[in-house]
Design an enzyme around this catalytic site. Structure first.
Site, PDB file in Angstrom:
ATOM      1  CD  GLU A  46      -2.789   1.029   2.560  1.00 46.84           C
ATOM      2  OE1 GLU A  46      -2.936  -0.055   3.150  1.00 46.84           O
ATOM      3  OE2 GLU A  46      -3.296   2.092   2.956  1.00 46.84           O
ATOM      4  CG  ASP A  76      -3.690   9.065   7.431  1.00 48.67           C
ATOM      5  OD1 ASP A  76      -3.668   7.857   7.733  1.00 48.67           O
ATOM      6  OD2 ASP A  76      -3.911   9.480   6.281  1.00 48.67           O
TER       7      ASP A  76
END
Lengths: 438, 276
Positions: free
Chosen positions: B49, B60
């Site tokens: 990823e 995040d």
């Protein structure tokens, strides 16, 4: 305006009420509106997807999505419940101090020599700005939803103070995210929030301003979805926030219509408001959207000038993109990276704008202009000396534009400006800009 | 069959779960990040990823935020991230590569053009964090037409009634966000995973990956006992960060330290029991 028909409550080509494309009942009955809802109204957005034309929507992580839908449902139910409106009216009147007065700024009018200038005095609200109109509505909704913790972001600190205030009133714990840069330049408001019992968390990511505070508030919300309500300070964020904050702020425009008719027997020729995220402007403009004889002008912060990189003029210089849950005009580079905004006013220092403003810009219902730091500073001083009112640096931008257009207008014409905040919080910034050591 | 489907089919035949390490493009610079990407399959990555740097990564935690800012400072753009994948594909045609990012840089690139260029570069799947099902029609038709898997995120807040909507149009695998929170901040318990996975499996035949809270080899191994894949990101980024010098430049051991950690995580996943 791609895709306008079929997704929006307004389309100029639609005829008759049967042609309405508005799919959400709640957008047809703003709680503060005295105007009847019409299918061809500019006031009937957003559509069922939370869009105003191409703008708005719900661009949030899946973790938040169920909660955003929950807020939408709870708000729709509250809006349809007369007891919610009655409760809100009570607090707005006896706690916030509404209605705010309409003031004929006679000395400013003479000084500028042209149109009559009126101020909508939302700086006289409890906590000194328009922000509390929406905070009160949102915290009553949070209570209805059984939420036990409040978070907010703040730029200038006005929204943080208003949120901390209503949290103190209702005894709810409050966490306010504020960019570290803003914590420094708005220290009186930081202290106010702490006195009110709020926790102020300085945000150091990015440039440490409003955009970064909003990122961290959303991160907090993701981590605390069960018990936390996010009181957003402007007409941005995922649907239903742009609509909900607009509805709560529309009390400004609704009151002003009644007051203008009482004093002048008619509506103003021009209504002017400053724009960061755009909540005070949307609150003033929205009730006038269908009164097409009234020119509406939003004033963005041009910082050091829109031809520099130091400004916050998202509509004037930006292009559409997606940030903080909605599609709207943004200051961004060629790669879609968000740029830092700049304004002497912390409350306008935001690289985006509420999505409904983006739509009103594209359909040209509202004119969007800008005023620089220096122009705002000059207007700030002029208002202080001429009217005995120290305005916040945010509405000083609106006033700077009023000073430009008033002399070009006839004496029987009327300008209404939203004086959305008082300037006590800004005296240190202004002193520094004027080279004065306090 | 897509690279992702082929990989999961092969792993199923092998009787084990997948390990998916995460890296941020151009973190802390182009060459180091390329070296880490190239080294990952050899260190045991089954899929990879790659994070696309964005100024405002709202979902995040600090580790990915800082990694994104390092990447941007080094000059990362969407075009350069795609160029990394193109370069990687010159020597690896089997390891699936999934891009993780936010909508605005993709939107700015042009969604249709982006899906075309991503597919041509050898990207296999897209995870767009701030594109929930309610807005997914912006991307799905373009991605599907070019054979790109759109990997849907399922969160602990996603209830069973909502699952079909969330999974609609998704392909490749399902990414279960194991915690309510941002990346790298908390770890889901085994009990939480064991409670959630059957609900997801009842709604889809796609493989299920677990991410957002896995840091250690033991946690990754625990995840693949109930799920089909484990994603580890922030822990690798923390290792990378710790290896940088005071100016934020890659140290002599940066690549090796990150790949050693990938190897340890991968070995733990390989040794774990297979999903029933």
């Amino acid at each position: 305006m791609r895709d306008r028909a079929g997704r929006l409550g307004y389309d100029g080509e639609l005829t008759g009420e049967t042609a309405t494309v508005n799919t959400i009942p709640l957008s047809n009955s703003p709680p503060f509106s005295n105007s009847p809802p019409f299918s061809n109204s500019l006031r009937s957005g957003p559509d069922g997807r939370g869009r105003f034309g191409d703008f708005g929507g719900r661009f949030v992580a899946e973790t938040l999505m169920p909660l955003v839908l929950q807020v939408e449902q709870a708000y729709a139910a509250a809006r349809a419940d007369p007891s919610f409106q009655a409760e809100l009216d009570y607090y707005l009147k006896d706690y916030v101090g509404r209605p705010s007065p309409l003031w004929f700024a006679e000395r400013m009018t003479k000084l500028l020599g042209g149109a009559k200038i009126y101020f909508k005095r939302d700086e006289l609200n409890h906590t000194g700005a328009h922000k509390i109109n929406s905070c009160m509505g949102q915290i009553l909704l949070a209570r209805r939803m059984g939420k036990t913790r409040i978070i907010a972001e703040t730029g200038a600190g006005q929204h943080g103070v208003a949120t901390a205030t209503v949290c103190a009133l209702f005894g709810l714990p409050c966490t306010v995210y504020m960019g570290a840069t803003d914590v420094e330049r708005q220290s009186p408001n930081v202290f106010r929030m702490k006195l009110l019992g709020a926790e102020v968390r300085p945000v150091t990511s990015g440039a440490g301003t409003l955009k970064d505070a909003m990122n961290d508030a959303m991160r907090d919300w993701v981590a605390n979805v069960q018990d936390t309500f996010y009181i957003i300070g402007t007409v941005a964020g995922p649907h239903p926030y742009p609509m909900m904050v607009r509805d709560f702020q529309s009390v400004i425009g609704e009151e002003s219509k009644v007051q203008m008719r009482a004093v002048e027997g008619r509506l103003p020729d021009v209504a002017v408001a400053c724009i960061g995220g755009g909540s005070n402007a949307m609150g003033l403009f929205h009730p006038y959207l269908d009164d097409t004889d009234v020119r509406l002008i939003g004033v963005e912060a041009a910082g050091h000038g829109v031809d520099t990189k130091q400004h916050a003029a998202s509509l004037t210089m930006g292009r559409p993109g997606v940030l903080h849950g909605n599609r709207t005009y943004l200051l961004q580079d060629e790669d879609g990276q968000i740029q830092e905004a700049h304004s002497i006013s912390a409350g306008l220092d935001y690289p985006g704008i509420g999505p409904e403003h983006s739509w009103l810009h594209d359909i040209k219902r509202v004119e969007y202009v800008s005023a620089t730091d220096d122009e705002a500073l000059a207007a700030f001083q002029m208002c202080t000396r001429a009217e005995g009112i120290i305005p916040a640096l945010e509405p000083a931008h609106a006033l700077a534009h009023v000073a430009k257009i008033a002399p070009t207008m006839r004496e029987d014409e009327i300008i209404l400006m939203n004086l959305c905040g008082r300037g006590d919080k800004d005296i240190f910034t202004v002193a520094a800009a004027l080279g004065v050591t306090l | 069959m897509s690279r992702i489907a082929a990989k999961f089919a092969a792993l199923k035949a092998e009787g084990r779960g997948a390990f998916i390490p995460f890296l941020e493009a151009w973190d802390p610079d182009s060459a180091t990040s390329m070296a880490i990407l190239r080294g990952m399959p050899g260190a045991g990555a089954d899929l990879i990823e790659i994070g696309c740097p964005f100024t405002d990564p709202m979902a995040d935690g600090p580790a990915v935020q800082l990694a994104g800012l390092r990447g941007l400072k080094a000059g990362a753009t969407m075009a350069r991230t795609l160029a990394m994948v193109r370069e990687f594909r010159r020597e690896d045609d089997t390891t699936p590569v999934v891009l993780m990012g936010y909508l605005n840089p993709i939107d700015s690139y042009g969604i249709e053009r982006f899906t075309t260029d991503a597919a041509a570069a050898g990207v296999d799947g897209l995870i767009v964090v701030d594109l929930p099902s309610e807005e997914a029609d912006l991307l799905l038709p373009h991605a599907t037409a070019r054979g790109l898997d759109v990997i849907r995120l399922v969160a602990p807040t996603t209830d069973v009634a909502r699952l079909p909507l969330v999974l609609n149009g998704g392909s490749g695998f399902v990414y279960f966000v194991a915690i309510t929170g941002v990346t790298g901040t908390r770890t889901a318990s085994a009990a939480e995973l064991e409670a959630a996975l059957p609900l997801i499996r009842a709604a889809t035949d796609l493989p299920v990956a677990v991410g957002f809270g896995l840091r250690t080899p033991a946690q990754a191994a625990e995840a693949v006992r109930v799920a089909d894949a484990a994603v580890v990101g922030s822990a690798l980024l923390d290792t990378l960060l710790a290896s940088l010098d005071e100016q934020g430049r890659a140290g002599p051991n940066t690549v090796r330290l990150v790949l050693d950690q990938v190897r340890a995580l991968s070995e733990a996943v390989r040794a774990a029991r297979v999903p029933a």
